[in-house]
Design a protein around this motif. Structure first.
Motif: not given
Length: 135
Positions: A21-30
């Motif tokens: 949930t948070p880490n996958g979003l971080y990857v997508g946002v970056l």
């Protein structure tokens, strides 16, 4: 049926000890941010920066999942194209050897410069001490 196979494959690639949930979003946002930041750059930069950012952010935020994906890719590559797989592994081995050779040379240069710097400082301080004593 196909949906279940895809779901099983994706769930097997996800590491069990990582939160998506948070880490996958971080990857997508970056990754999306890298696309935005390179929007008005030269063509090669627009094409190379986002995949590099994707891989780097996956390695940082989801290391277990990225290892599983790399292992799955290597298995598929070996099964589907053995000559390409062998050539890629040979190139990767050469690149790692080049990298570690560079690191070793940098370390040797650093040690040599440190020795030169230390001996110069000792020589300078002994000369200054001799002058101060009037020798």
């Amino acid at each position: 049926m196909v949906y279940l196979r895809i779901q099983d494959r994706v769930s097997s690639l996800l590491a069990k000890n990582e939160n998506l949930t948070p880490n996958g979003l971080y990857v997508g946002v970056l990754t999306l941010a890298s696309m935005v930041f390179t929007r008005h750059r030269a063509f090669p930069i627009r094409w190379t920066v986002p995949p590099v950012v994707l891989v780097a952010s996956m390695r940082y935020f989801l290391p277990g999942t990225s290892d599983n994906i790399a292992e799955y890719y290597e298995k598929k590559e070996e099964a589907l194209s053995k000559p390409f797989s062998e050539a890629r592994r040979a190139q990767w081995t050469r690149a790692k050897q080049f990298w570690y050779t560079g690191i070793d040379h940098l370390q040797m240069t650093r040690e040599k410069l440190a020795g030169t710097w230390t001996s110069s400082c000792l020589l300078y301080t002994s000369d200054a001490a001799d002058e101060g004593l009037g020798v």
